[in-house]
Design a protein around this motif. Structure first.
Motif, mmCIF file in Angstrom:
data_model
loop_
_atom_site.group_PDB
_atom_site.id
_atom_site.type_symbol
_atom_site.label_atom_id
_atom_site.label_comp_id
_atom_site.label_asym_id
_atom_site.label_seq_id
_atom_site.Cartn_x
_atom_site.Cartn_y
_atom_site.Cartn_z
ATOM 1 N N TYR A 8 0.837 -1.336 0.025
ATOM 2 C CA TYR A 8 -0.019 0.062 -0.053
ATOM 3 C C TYR A 8 0.783 1.289 0.071
ATOM 4 C CZ TYR A 8 -4.166 -2.694 1.256
ATOM 5 O OH TYR A 8 -5.174 -3.767 1.083
ATOM 6 N N VAL A 9 0.326 2.086 -0.432
ATOM 7 C CA VAL A 9 1.030 3.335 -0.735
ATOM 8 C C VAL A 9 0.158 4.588 -0.052
ATOM 9 C CG1 VAL A 9 2.187 5.211 -2.264
ATOM 10 C CG2 VAL A 9 2.305 2.832 -2.825
ATOM 11 N N ARG A 11 0.492 9.288 0.821
ATOM 12 C CA ARG A 11 1.229 10.339 0.815
ATOM 13 C C ARG A 11 0.827 11.471 2.016
ATOM 14 N NH1 ARG A 11 -0.044 8.443 -4.256
ATOM 15 N NH2 ARG A 11 -2.293 9.237 -4.200
ATOM 16 N N ALA A 45 6.359 10.316 0.470
ATOM 17 C CA ALA A 45 5.500 8.862 -0.197
ATOM 18 C C ALA A 45 5.828 8.033 0.753
ATOM 19 C CB ALA A 45 6.170 8.583 -1.331
ATOM 20 N N ASP A 47 5.440 3.769 1.845
ATOM 21 C CA ASP A 47 5.085 2.417 1.107
ATOM 22 C C ASP A 47 5.138 1.335 2.483
ATOM 23 O OD1 ASP A 47 5.109 0.318 -1.179
ATOM 24 O OD2 ASP A 47 6.923 -0.200 0.149
ATOM 25 N N GLU A 72 -3.174 11.165 2.210
ATOM 26 C CA GLU A 72 -4.025 10.448 1.165
ATOM 27 C C GLU A 72 -3.523 8.990 0.962
ATOM 28 O OE1 GLU A 72 -4.562 12.660 -2.415
ATOM 29 O OE2 GLU A 72 -2.506 12.038 -2.992
ATOM 30 N N THR A 73 -4.332 8.109 0.562
ATOM 31 C CA THR A 73 -3.995 6.785 0.132
ATOM 32 C C THR A 73 -3.947 6.666 -1.376
ATOM 33 O OG1 THR A 73 -6.064 5.856 -0.123
ATOM 34 C CG2 THR A 73 -5.232 5.507 1.791
ATOM 35 N N GLY A 74 -2.777 5.997 -1.791
ATOM 36 C CA GLY A 74 -2.683 5.791 -3.120
ATOM 37 C C GLY A 74 -3.462 4.653 -3.620
ATOM 38 N N LYS A 75 -2.996 3.693 -4.499
ATOM 39 C CA LYS A 75 -3.904 2.702 -4.911
ATOM 40 C C LYS A 75 -3.508 1.613 -4.018
ATOM 41 C CE LYS A 75 -4.192 -0.428 -8.907
ATOM 42 N NZ LYS A 75 -3.629 -0.558 -10.362
#
Length: 78
Positions: A8-9, A11, A45, A47, A72-75
């Motif tokens: 998960y990513v 930011r 970022a 991870d 915020e979350t990434g994909k």
């Protein structure tokens, strides 16, 4: 893509210079195994492997509630 990495990513953005809150946030995230890459003094970022994503989300949420950052979350992993 043949298969997902299961990671998960997130930011995070610091409205003030990261020197004020960045070290505390980074230490909290490192303790749970998160990897971080700063793209500016205010943007990082994050991870993390899927099994620990909720822990990172909880940490970031706590700092956001305290007014220290916006995130915020990434994909999401699949």
């Amino acid at each position: 893509m043949t298969r997902s990495s299961g990671r998960y990513v997130f930011r995070a953005y610091f409205a003030r210079q990261r020197a004020q809150f960045g070290p505390e946030v980074a230490a909290s995230l490192r303790q749970v195994g998160a990897l971080m890459e700063w793209s500016s003094p205010q943007l990082v970022a994050i991870d993390i492997e899927g099994g620990r994503a909720q822990i990172v989300a909880d940490i970031l949420h706590g700092f956001a509630e305290a007014g220290r950052l916006v995130y915020e979350t990434g994909k999401t992993a699949r």
